[in-house]
Scaffold this motif. Structure first.
Motif, PDB file in Angstrom:
ATOM      1  N   GLU A  52       0.833  -1.212   0.000  1.00  0.00           N
ATOM      2  CA  GLU A  52       0.000   0.000   0.000  1.00  0.00           C
ATOM      3  C   GLU A  52       0.862   1.254   0.000  1.00  0.00           C
ATOM      4  O   GLU A  52       0.555   2.242  -0.688  1.00  0.00           O
ATOM      5  CB  GLU A  52      -0.941  -0.011   1.200  1.00  0.00           C
ATOM      6  N   GLY A  53       1.943   1.234   0.789  1.00  0.00           N
ATOM      7  CA  GLY A  53       2.830   2.384   0.829  1.00  0.00           C
ATOM      8  C   GLY A  53       3.513   2.625  -0.504  1.00  0.00           C
ATOM      9  O   GLY A  53       3.710   3.776  -0.924  1.00  0.00           O
ATOM     10  N   TRP A  54       3.875   1.525  -1.196  1.00  0.00           N
ATOM     11  CA  TRP A  54       4.502   1.670  -2.499  1.00  0.00           C
ATOM     12  C   TRP A  54       3.562   2.323  -3.502  1.00  0.00           C
ATOM     13  O   TRP A  54       3.938   3.276  -4.184  1.00  0.00           O
ATOM     14  CB  TRP A  54       4.972   0.314  -3.015  1.00  0.00           C
ATOM     15  N   TRP A  55       2.348   1.813  -3.581  1.00  0.00           N
ATOM     16  CA  TRP A  55       1.413   2.349  -4.568  1.00  0.00           C
ATOM     17  C   TRP A  55       0.947   3.757  -4.216  1.00  0.00           C
ATOM     18  O   TRP A  55       0.637   4.552  -5.099  1.00  0.00           O
ATOM     19  CB  TRP A  55       0.226   1.410  -4.738  1.00  0.00           C
ATOM     20  N   GLU A  56       0.944   4.082  -2.938  1.00  0.00           N
ATOM     21  CA  GLU A  56       0.647   5.459  -2.554  1.00  0.00           C
ATOM     22  C   GLU A  56       1.733   6.398  -3.079  1.00  0.00           C
ATOM     23  O   GLU A  56       1.447   7.485  -3.605  1.00  0.00           O
ATOM     24  CB  GLU A  56       0.551   5.574  -1.030  1.00  0.00           C
ATOM     25  N   ALA A  57       2.983   5.974  -2.930  1.00  0.00           N
ATOM     26  CA  ALA A  57       4.092   6.797  -3.415  1.00  0.00           C
ATOM     27  C   ALA A  57       4.034   6.961  -4.921  1.00  0.00           C
ATOM     28  O   ALA A  57       4.283   8.056  -5.456  1.00  0.00           O
ATOM     29  CB  ALA A  57       5.418   6.171  -2.992  1.00  0.00           C
ATOM     30  N   VAL A  58       3.694   5.878  -5.644  1.00  0.00           N
ATOM     31  CA  VAL A  58       3.618   5.950  -7.109  1.00  0.00           C
ATOM     32  C   VAL A  58       2.520   6.910  -7.543  1.00  0.00           C
ATOM     33  O   VAL A  58       2.706   7.734  -8.453  1.00  0.00           O
ATOM     34  CB  VAL A  58       3.375   4.542  -7.699  1.00  0.00           C
ATOM     35  N   SER A  59       1.358   6.827  -6.893  1.00  0.00           N
ATOM     36  CA  SER A  59       0.233   7.686  -7.296  1.00  0.00           C
ATOM     37  C   SER A  59       0.463   9.143  -6.902  1.00  0.00           C
ATOM     38  O   SER A  59       0.091  10.062  -7.642  1.00  0.00           O
ATOM     39  CB  SER A  59      -1.069   7.168  -6.670  1.00  0.00           C
ATOM     40  N   GLN A  60       1.095   9.357  -5.737  1.00  0.00           N
ATOM     41  CA  GLN A  60       1.281  10.721  -5.261  1.00  0.00           C
ATOM     42  C   GLN A  60       2.460  11.435  -5.927  1.00  0.00           C
ATOM     43  O   GLN A  60       2.378  12.613  -6.249  1.00  0.00           O
ATOM     44  CB  GLN A  60       1.496  10.705  -3.734  1.00  0.00           C
ATOM     45  N   ALA A  61       3.571  10.703  -6.108  1.00  0.00           N
ATOM     46  CA  ALA A  61       4.796  11.348  -6.573  1.00  0.00           C
ATOM     47  C   ALA A  61       5.264  10.881  -7.938  1.00  0.00           C
ATOM     48  O   ALA A  61       6.216  11.447  -8.485  1.00  0.00           O
ATOM     49  CB  ALA A  61       5.915  11.115  -5.549  1.00  0.00           C
ATOM     50  N   GLY A  62       4.601   9.862  -8.506  1.00  0.00           N
ATOM     51  CA  GLY A  62       5.003   9.364  -9.814  1.00  0.00           C
ATOM     52  C   GLY A  62       4.978  10.409 -10.910  1.00  0.00           C
ATOM     53  O   GLY A  62       5.943  10.532 -11.681  1.00  0.00           O
ATOM     54  N   GLU A  64       5.509  13.416 -10.828  1.00  0.00           N
ATOM     55  CA  GLU A  64       6.585  14.396 -10.660  1.00  0.00           C
ATOM     56  C   GLU A  64       7.969  13.740 -10.670  1.00  0.00           C
ATOM     57  O   GLU A  64       8.977  14.422 -10.446  1.00  0.00           O
ATOM     58  CB  GLU A  64       6.398  15.148  -9.331  1.00  0.00           C
ATOM     59  N   HIS A  65       8.015  12.443 -10.926  1.00  0.00           N
ATOM     60  CA  HIS A  65       9.280  11.698 -10.980  1.00  0.00           C
ATOM     61  C   HIS A  65      10.078  11.823  -9.686  1.00  0.00           C
ATOM     62  O   HIS A  65      11.290  12.070  -9.701  1.00  0.00           O
ATOM     63  CB  HIS A  65      10.142  12.185 -12.160  1.00  0.00           C
ATOM     64  N   ARG A  66       9.404  11.599  -8.560  1.00  0.00           N
ATOM     65  CA  ARG A  66      10.085  11.683  -7.264  1.00  0.00           C
ATOM     66  C   ARG A  66       9.533  10.657  -6.277  1.00  0.00           C
ATOM     67  O   ARG A  66       9.377  10.934  -5.090  1.00  0.00           O
ATOM     68  CB  ARG A  66       9.980  13.094  -6.689  1.00  0.00           C
ATOM     69  N   VAL A  67       9.288   9.446  -6.757  1.00  0.00           N
ATOM     70  CA  VAL A  67       8.752   8.389  -5.896  1.00  0.00           C
ATOM     71  C   VAL A  67       9.748   8.044  -4.788  1.00  0.00           C
ATOM     72  O   VAL A  67       9.371   7.870  -3.618  1.00  0.00           O
ATOM     73  CB  VAL A  67       8.412   7.131  -6.726  1.00  0.00           C
ATOM     74  N   GLY A  68      11.011   7.928  -5.126  1.00  0.00           N
ATOM     75  CA  GLY A  68      12.021   7.620  -4.127  1.00  0.00           C
ATOM     76  C   GLY A  68      12.073   8.661  -3.030  1.00  0.00           C
ATOM     77  O   GLY A  68      12.114   8.337  -1.840  1.00  0.00           O
ATOM     78  N   ARG A  69      12.064   9.919  -3.409  1.00  0.00           N
ATOM     79  CA  ARG A  69      12.102  11.005  -2.437  1.00  0.00           C
ATOM     80  C   ARG A  69      10.861  10.986  -1.544  1.00  0.00           C
ATOM     81  O   ARG A  69      10.944  11.233  -0.332  1.00  0.00           O
ATOM     82  CB  ARG A  69      12.174  12.332  -3.189  1.00  0.00           C
ATOM     83  N   PHE A  70       9.710  10.657  -2.110  1.00  0.00           N
ATOM     84  CA  PHE A  70       8.461  10.599  -1.345  1.00  0.00           C
ATOM     85  C   PHE A  70       8.533   9.512  -0.272  1.00  0.00           C
ATOM     86  O   PHE A  70       8.083   9.715   0.862  1.00  0.00           O
ATOM     87  CB  PHE A  70       7.290  10.338  -2.290  1.00  0.00           C
ATOM     88  N   VAL A  72      11.100   8.412   1.292  1.00  0.00           N
ATOM     89  CA  VAL A  72      11.975   8.830   2.380  1.00  0.00           C
ATOM     90  C   VAL A  72      11.342   9.954   3.178  1.00  0.00           C
ATOM     91  O   VAL A  72      11.307   9.917   4.428  1.00  0.00           O
ATOM     92  CB  VAL A  72      13.346   9.266   1.824  1.00  0.00           C
ATOM     93  N   ASP A  73      10.813  10.971   2.495  1.00  0.00           N
ATOM     94  CA  ASP A  73      10.231  12.121   3.187  1.00  0.00           C
ATOM     95  C   ASP A  73       9.012  11.749   4.014  1.00  0.00           C
ATOM     96  O   ASP A  73       8.742  12.365   5.051  1.00  0.00           O
ATOM     97  CB  ASP A  73       9.849  13.207   2.174  1.00  0.00           C
ATOM     98  N   SER A  74       8.260  10.742   3.576  1.00  0.00           N
ATOM     99  CA  SER A  74       7.061  10.328   4.303  1.00  0.00           C
ATOM    100  C   SER A  74       7.383   9.384   5.461  1.00  0.00           C
ATOM    101  O   SER A  74       6.486   8.967   6.197  1.00  0.00           O
ATOM    102  CB  SER A  74       6.081   9.633   3.352  1.00  0.00           C
ATOM    103  N   GLY A  75       8.652   9.036   5.619  1.00  0.00           N
ATOM    104  CA  GLY A  75       9.063   8.185   6.721  1.00  0.00           C
ATOM    105  C   GLY A  75       8.813   6.703   6.517  1.00  0.00           C
ATOM    106  O   GLY A  75       8.978   5.908   7.445  1.00  0.00           O
ATOM    107  N   GLN A  76       8.438   6.300   5.309  1.00  0.00           N
ATOM    108  CA  GLN A  76       8.154   4.891   5.062  1.00  0.00           C
ATOM    109  C   GLN A  76       9.416   4.073   4.841  1.00  0.00           C
ATOM    110  O   GLN A  76       9.400   2.842   4.996  1.00  0.00           O
ATOM    111  CB  GLN A  76       7.239   4.750   3.838  1.00  0.00           C
ATOM    112  N   LEU A  77      10.499   4.753   4.481  1.00  0.00           N
ATOM    113  CA  LEU A  77      11.732   4.047   4.167  1.00  0.00           C
ATOM    114  C   LEU A  77      12.919   4.944   4.489  1.00  0.00           C
ATOM    115  O   LEU A  77      12.901   6.146   4.180  1.00  0.00           O
ATOM    116  CB  LEU A  77      11.750   3.670   2.683  1.00  0.00           C
ATOM    117  N   ALA A  78      13.934   4.371   5.117  1.00  0.00           N
ATOM    118  CA  ALA A  78      15.143   5.144   5.401  1.00  0.00           C
ATOM    119  C   ALA A  78      15.924   5.375   4.113  1.00  0.00           C
ATOM    120  O   ALA A  78      15.907   4.538   3.202  1.00  0.00           O
ATOM    121  CB  ALA A  78      16.012   4.392   6.409  1.00  0.00           C
TER     122      ALA A  78
END
Length: 265
Positions: A52-62, A64-70, A72-78
């Motif tokens: 769920e966290g992965w697909w949230e990042a893809v939908s929210q930041a995809g 803008e081409h910043r899924v990786g940054r999202f 980290v910034d959202s605290g889901q991944l170091a």
């Protein structure tokens, strides 16, 4: 082509038969190949990130081409965990993408991947790692057919001390799956699976389906023998038997040496 693109500091996507490489300013920033699981599978299958966290990042930041940054910034991944997993996925997919190909390579300028910048890698580093992996596989077992063909068990007894990683791969060998299929099932990097498959092949535990078909003797109809031909065959058989008996000991010794040499491999 890849070296020229690095010299040009090109940005875009290089497409080959078995995968793609994304470049930004002449550096490799992402790679994908159907022969190995993608970054999403590697993260979610190991529990580092929920689907769920992965697909949230893809939908929210995809977009803008910043899924990786999202992530980290959202605290889901170091940040360190993301970089480590991303580099592993990049080198893995690049290995297959830069492998032997019968199709042409194409580069489309200006294309960016939605994962966004994580940790760029130089073209030289990608090429060195690809060559190192090829050499490692060759040292383990020089026959590359097992990398892409359907895998079958040979029926040879499995050693009780077979490493757990190899046993896990062996459990997935069913006569239909390829090494890439097994990687997807296990959620494991494709190159790691190739290493285990080649070690199993070197041990004589696994081979390819095509090879098992080749070694089978073709079934042909045997015509009825005439009395004359039967007599000739009987005479020839007797002569062959005597010749075989005369040279039995040297042949047995040779076969034993061959067996010992094969087992030593």
């Amino acid at each position: 082509m890849l070296g020229r693109l690095a010299e040009e500091h090109a940005t875009g996507v290089l497409t080959r038969e078995r995968g793609v490489l994304y470049l930004v300013e002449g550096q490799v920033v992402h790679a994908e190949s159907p022969a190995t699981p993608g970054l999403d599978v590697l993260l979610t299958s190991r529990g580092a990130l929920g689907s769920e966290g992965w697909w949230e990042a893809v939908s929210q930041a995809g977009p803008e081409h910043r899924v990786g940054r999202f992530l980290v910034d959202s605290g889901q991944l170091a940040a360190g965990a993301l970089e480590l997993c991303h580099l592993g996925a990049l080198y893995d997919a690049a290995f297959f993408t830069l492998g032997t190909s019968s199709g042409p390579a194409r580069f489309r300028y200006g294309v960016a991947h939605w994962i966004g910048p994580v940790r760029p890698v130089s073209v030289d580093a990608v090429e060195r790692e690809t060559l190192r992996r090829r050499a490692l596989l060759h040292r383990i077992w020089p026959d590359a057919d097992s990398d892409t063909a359907e895998l079958v068990r040979t029926g040879r007894a499995v050693d009780a001390v077979l490493p757990p990683r190899q046993r896990t791969v062996l459990d997935q060998v069913d006569g239909v799956r390829t090494a890439a299929d097994i990687s997807l099932v296990l959620g494991r990097p494709g190159f790691h699976t190739l290493v285990d498959v080649r070690r199993l092949a070197a041990a004589g535990i696994v081979t390819t389906r095509a090879r098992t078909v080749e070694v089978r003797a073709p079934e042909t109809a045997v015509p009825a023998a005439s009395p004359v031909s039967t007599a000739l065959v009987s005479t020839a058989s007797a002569q062959a038997a005597r010749a075989a008996q005369a040279s039995a000991e040297p042949d047995v010794a040779l076969l034993r040496r061959l067996r010992d040499a094969l087992e030593a491999l």
